[in-house]
Write an enzyme that holds these catalytic residues in place. Sequence first.
Site, PDB file in Angstrom:
ATOM      1  N   HIS A 170      -2.630  -3.322  -3.291  1.00  0.00           N
ATOM      2  CA  HIS A 170      -4.011  -3.167  -2.838  1.00  0.00           C
ATOM      3  C   HIS A 170      -4.955  -3.076  -4.034  1.00  0.00           C
ATOM      4  O   HIS A 170      -6.076  -3.592  -4.005  1.00  0.00           O
ATOM      5  CB  HIS A 170      -4.114  -1.913  -1.967  1.00  0.00           C
ATOM      6  CG  HIS A 170      -5.260  -1.944  -1.018  1.00  0.00           C
ATOM      7  ND1 HIS A 170      -5.569  -0.880  -0.194  1.00  0.00           N
ATOM      8  CD2 HIS A 170      -6.196  -2.885  -0.746  1.00  0.00           C
ATOM      9  CE1 HIS A 170      -6.627  -1.186   0.531  1.00  0.00           C
ATOM     10  NE2 HIS A 170      -7.039  -2.381   0.212  1.00  0.00           N
TER      11      HIS A 170
ATOM     12  N   GLU B  96       2.638  -0.820   4.505  1.00  0.00           N
ATOM     13  CA  GLU B  96       2.319   0.538   4.079  1.00  0.00           C
ATOM     14  C   GLU B  96       3.623   1.299   3.850  1.00  0.00           C
ATOM     15  O   GLU B  96       4.564   1.209   4.647  1.00  0.00           O
ATOM     16  CB  GLU B  96       1.497   1.258   5.151  1.00  0.00           C
ATOM     17  CG  GLU B  96       0.081   0.739   5.318  1.00  0.00           C
ATOM     18  CD  GLU B  96      -0.913   1.429   4.379  1.00  0.00           C
ATOM     19  OE1 GLU B  96      -0.484   2.273   3.574  1.00  0.00           O
ATOM     20  OE2 GLU B  96      -2.117   1.108   4.497  1.00  0.00           O
TER      21      GLU B  96
ATOM     22  N   HIS C 154       0.839  -1.192   0.000  1.00  0.00           N
ATOM     23  CA  HIS C 154       0.000   0.000   0.000  1.00  0.00           C
ATOM     24  C   HIS C 154       0.877   1.246   0.000  1.00  0.00           C
ATOM     25  O   HIS C 154       2.037   1.201   0.414  1.00  0.00           O
ATOM     26  CB  HIS C 154      -0.848   0.087   1.274  1.00  0.00           C
ATOM     27  CG  HIS C 154      -1.616  -1.129   1.634  1.00  0.00           C
ATOM     28  ND1 HIS C 154      -2.975  -1.235   1.446  1.00  0.00           N
ATOM     29  CD2 HIS C 154      -1.225  -2.302   2.224  1.00  0.00           C
ATOM     30  CE1 HIS C 154      -3.394  -2.415   1.894  1.00  0.00           C
ATOM     31  NE2 HIS C 154      -2.354  -3.069   2.372  1.00  0.00           N
ATOM     32  N   TYR C 155       0.301   2.385  -0.388  1.00  0.00           N
ATOM     33  CA  TYR C 155       0.896   3.665  -0.017  1.00  0.00           C
ATOM     34  C   TYR C 155      -0.039   4.366   0.959  1.00  0.00           C
ATOM     35  O   TYR C 155      -1.240   4.097   1.007  1.00  0.00           O
ATOM     36  CB  TYR C 155       1.238   4.548  -1.207  1.00  0.00           C
ATOM     37  CG  TYR C 155       0.111   4.993  -2.119  1.00  0.00           C
ATOM     38  CD1 TYR C 155      -1.029   5.634  -1.644  1.00  0.00           C
ATOM     39  CD2 TYR C 155       0.224   4.820  -3.490  1.00  0.00           C
ATOM     40  CE1 TYR C 155      -2.023   6.067  -2.489  1.00  0.00           C
ATOM     41  CE2 TYR C 155      -0.769   5.248  -4.363  1.00  0.00           C
ATOM     42  CZ  TYR C 155      -1.886   5.872  -3.856  1.00  0.00           C
ATOM     43  OH  TYR C 155      -2.872   6.303  -4.690  1.00  0.00           O
ATOM     44  N   THR C 156       0.521   5.292   1.736  1.00  0.00           N
ATOM     45  CA  THR C 156      -0.245   5.884   2.840  1.00  0.00           C
ATOM     46  C   THR C 156      -1.054   7.111   2.443  1.00  0.00           C
ATOM     47  O   THR C 156      -1.974   7.495   3.158  1.00  0.00           O
ATOM     48  CB  THR C 156       0.691   6.302   3.982  1.00  0.00           C
ATOM     49  OG1 THR C 156       1.611   7.292   3.491  1.00  0.00           O
ATOM     50  CG2 THR C 156       1.462   5.108   4.527  1.00  0.00           C
TER      51      THR C 156
ATOM     52  N   ASP D 102      -3.775   2.074  -4.971  1.00  0.00           N
ATOM     53  CA  ASP D 102      -2.416   1.971  -4.430  1.00  0.00           C
ATOM     54  C   ASP D 102      -1.866   0.544  -4.585  1.00  0.00           C
ATOM     55  O   ASP D 102      -2.644  -0.403  -4.611  1.00  0.00           O
ATOM     56  CB  ASP D 102      -2.396   2.408  -2.953  1.00  0.00           C
ATOM     57  CG  ASP D 102      -3.314   1.590  -2.060  1.00  0.00           C
ATOM     58  OD1 ASP D 102      -4.489   1.403  -2.408  1.00  0.00           O
ATOM     59  OD2 ASP D 102      -2.850   1.140  -1.002  1.00  0.00           O
TER      60      ASP D 102
END
Length: 258
Positions: free
Chosen positions: A153, A110, A46-48, A163
């Site tokens: 994700h 993440e 994921h990215y945040t 993401d």
Amino acid sequence: MFRKYLAGALLALLAACGAPAPGALDIDRSIQAKSQNSRVEFIVLHYTSTGNEASLKILSQLNVSSHYLITNDPAPRVYQLVDESRRAWHAGVSEWFGRSDMNASSIGIEIVNHGREGGDWEPYTAAQTAVIGALLQDIIRRHQIKAINIVGHSDIAPQRKIDPGPLFPWKQLAQQGIGRWYDEARAQEYQREFLRDGLPDMAWVQRELQRAGYKVAHSGVLDKASRNVIAAFQMHYRPALYDGNPDAETLAILKALP
């Protein structure tokens, strides 16, 4: 009074029978079964969408979490926020190869990255990529995770997530033996074939996407949901263009994917 007497009598009976007090069980763990493996089968990236401080606060204090957080400091820091033996709340409604409830069997990572802002995507730093690779190699080794089960994700929830985005270094990681990639020479051959003979129909495309692990309806129609799945596939394997259009290059890559 009678209830107190009965409770006392039961405790006395248990004591007489030698029953252990709660929390005092003597469990012999000296023999371990040969037939077992890890409960962890998937890794989800994921990215945040926010910075270091906000990411750490959100993932540790709010109603969402991940096992690991990688910051975007010049020397990225790795936080373990949830023990790998426990369930983190990172995947949400998702599916991969027909498996749902991905939180139950996955490790979530993440990465601090703002994603898309004003139409431009924030790149992952070289330092982040090095840390991501090292962490993935360690998790894969300990849990024997298959290459096909290292996903973004957007791969497992293409109708609602984008993401880790098209700039995530999937190919670079694959060159290190991390994750799945396609046979590029074979994809070029398939692309020439499709350009010469025409593209397969949507029923074929949807079957191939399902073979690759994606959840997709078998409608035979290029509807919005199918475009979302194709765009997720493109962000992973053909990030130069992720418009959800099943063109010759995209379908050639899909066919060449093991």
